[in-house]
Design an enzyme around this catalytic site. Structure first.
Site, PDB file in Angstrom:
ATOM      1  N   LYS A 276      69.243  34.215  48.234  1.00 46.61           N
ATOM      2  CA  LYS A 276      70.198  33.936  49.154  1.00 46.61           C
ATOM      3  C   LYS A 276      71.488  34.224  48.826  1.00 46.61           C
ATOM      4  CE  LYS A 276      70.116  29.064  48.522  1.00 46.61           C
ATOM      5  NZ  LYS A 276      69.458  27.641  48.478  1.00 46.61           N
TER       6      LYS A 276
ATOM      7  N   ARG B 250      69.333  15.114  50.176  1.00 46.49           N
ATOM      8  CA  ARG B 250      69.285  16.217  51.578  1.00 46.49           C
ATOM      9  C   ARG B 250      68.160  16.141  51.974  1.00 46.49           C
ATOM     10  NH1 ARG B 250      70.876  22.241  49.875  1.00 46.49           N
ATOM     11  NH2 ARG B 250      68.776  22.474  49.485  1.00 46.49           N
TER      12      ARG B 250
HETATM   13  C1  LIG Z   1      69.259  27.369  47.425  1.00 43.64           C
HETATM   14  C2  LIG Z   1      67.982  26.574  46.751  1.00 43.64           C
HETATM   15  C3  LIG Z   1      67.544  26.876  45.655  1.00 43.64           C
HETATM   16  C4  LIG Z   1      68.200  27.738  44.539  1.00 43.64           C
HETATM   17  O1  LIG Z   1      69.268  27.239  44.317  1.00 43.64           O
HETATM   18  P1  LIG Z   1      70.234  27.855  42.952  1.00 43.64           P
HETATM   19  O2  LIG Z   1      71.198  26.818  42.751  1.00 43.64           O
HETATM   20  O3  LIG Z   1      70.710  29.323  43.558  1.00 43.64           O
HETATM   21  O4  LIG Z   1      69.525  27.913  41.989  1.00 43.64           O
HETATM   22  C5  LIG Z   1      66.281  26.061  45.254  1.00 43.64           C
HETATM   23  N1  LIG Z   1      65.893  25.250  46.378  1.00 43.64           N
HETATM   24  C6  LIG Z   1      66.300  25.128  47.361  1.00 43.64           C
HETATM   25  C7  LIG Z   1      65.662  24.130  48.174  1.00 43.64           C
HETATM   26  C8  LIG Z   1      67.535  25.702  47.774  1.00 43.64           C
HETATM   27  O5  LIG Z   1      67.977  25.481  48.990  1.00 43.64           O
END
Ligand SMILES: *Cc1c(COP(=O)(O)O)cnc(C)c1O
Length: 365
Positions: free
Chosen positions: A40, A135
């Site tokens: 993402k 969260r």
């Molecule tokens: C964005 C996200 C990740 C990945 O996060 P990074 O910091 O890019 O490694 C993993 N788990 C969830 C639930 C996320 O929202």
């Protein structure tokens, strides 16, 4: 490097991205941990997703169903994981384009189950528990175990694929041996109740990687969802810390063109009011300074804190929607209007620039 007459550009240095993807894969598989490569942060850039697939990552993840759809439509065969709890309004697409999703809501799970059955599919779900970051995730642990049992026994359109947690995003809680052990113990309680072993116990994102590197990850935690730590080899909690020295930080590079060079006071002149975003910043007077104004702004990169000039003698002064101001007083070269400056990025910069249509993406092989 490709020559271009168009700026700003975002170069993606694929050899370095590839190294990072390989290195993290090796590190994790040596420790029995599977990884979802989270894309993402780079708008699910096809070239990047392909490298995850080629390196046999467990799956590819995004918070946006539109990105999962884009990757499936472009022929990627990997399993796709939706890493944001699905909205009730997108469940059709979740069944269609995600093979796995993270979940915490009973009603959503029931609706997801109905749709999966309608489509003749078994959709995999990872139940999220909240271990203090506040969260997503079920807070009460008994309620969590009941929910797991409910999915296992009542929802035959779903497979209770695993459990997981997320740390370091809202509550800035650091993943440690302590909370990872809590997750492992919770997984064992769930397994005892459902009478089988879970496929995955997902210990978090980039911020959980250091626990693994330090050899403190409990054996039971066998999965991570990693984006930033691979794409930028950075960790938000300690932005300048590259947790493995063989990783590359200079994978995504912004280059922007200078549109003005002027020597100006460092403190604004006149009555201080508000800036372009309604804030009242403070300014330090360090005398007259030579500044370059660049044709790129917050609309492109988010906040200027997420930019790091490659030339260490350049410092970022500030920005507005369409302008970036840098101090070039300490640079010996005689920069001219039309020259360019380049920056490596922190997460927000990569995220915004990857999504911005005015920024030309250049894949450097
Ligand atoms: C964005 C996200 C990740 C990945 O996060 P990074 O910091 O890019 O490694 C993993 N788990 C969830 C639930 C996320 O929202």
């Amino acid at each position: 490097m490709q020559n271009t007459a168009y700026y700003p550009t975002l170069e993606i240095h694929m050899n370095k991205v590839q190294d990072n993807i390989k290195n993290v894969h090796a590190l994790c598989s040596d420790n029995g941990v599977k990884i979802t490569g989270v894309v993402k942060g780079c708008n699910a850039l096809q070239e990047v997703a392909e490298v995850f697939e080629k390196n046999n990552y467990h799956s590819i993840g995004s918070s946006r169903i539109s990105q999962l759809k884009k990757m499936k439509d472009r022929g990627l065969k990997s399993e796709m994981m939706l890493v944001r709890i699905p909205m009730l309004s997108e469940l059709e697409e979740v069944i269609q384009y995600a093979d796995i999703s993270l979940n915490s809501d009973r009603g959503t799970l029931i609706a997801l189950n109905d749709l999966a059955k309608q489509h003749g599919k078994v959709h995999k779900v990872v139940l999220m528990t909240d271990l203090g970051d506040l969260r997503e995730g079920v807070w009460d642990k008994d309620e969590f175990i009941d929910l797991a049992l409910f999915v296992e026994e009542q929802l035959e359109g779903l497979r209770l694929y695993g459990i997981g947690t997320n740390l370091g995003c809202y509550g800035s809680i650091r993943p440690t041996e302590v909370n990872m052990t809590q997750l492992a113990e919770l997984a064992e309680r769930v397994e005892l109740r459902i009478g089988r072993v879970l496929d995955i116990v997902s210990g978090g994102a980039t911020t959980s990687v250091p626990v693994l590197v330090d050899g403190k990850m409990p054996k039971k935690v066998n999965h991570l969802r990693v984006g930033e730590g691979i794409l930028l080899a950075r960790d938000l909690t300690t932005p300048d810390f590259c947790y493995l020295e063989y990783m590359h930080n200079d994978t995504f590079v912004l280059t922007a063109q200078i549109i003005e060079i002027q020597t100006k006071p460092s403190h604004p002149v006149g009555e201080l009011y508000i800036d372009a975003f309604g804030n009242r910043p403070t300014y330090v007077d360090v005398g007259m300074r030579k500044r370059a104004l660049l044709g790129v702004g917050r609309q492109d990169f988010g906040h200027h804190d997420s930019l790091k000039p490659i030339d260490e003698r350049v410092s970022v002064v500030g920005s507005s929607s369409d302008h970036l101001i840098v101090d070039i007083t300490d640079v010996d070269e005689n920069y001219q209007v039309g020259d360019t400056l380049s920056f490596t990025l922190f997460y927000q910069g990569m995220l915004f620039l990857s999504l911005c249509e005015d920024v030309q993406k250049i894949i450097v092989k």
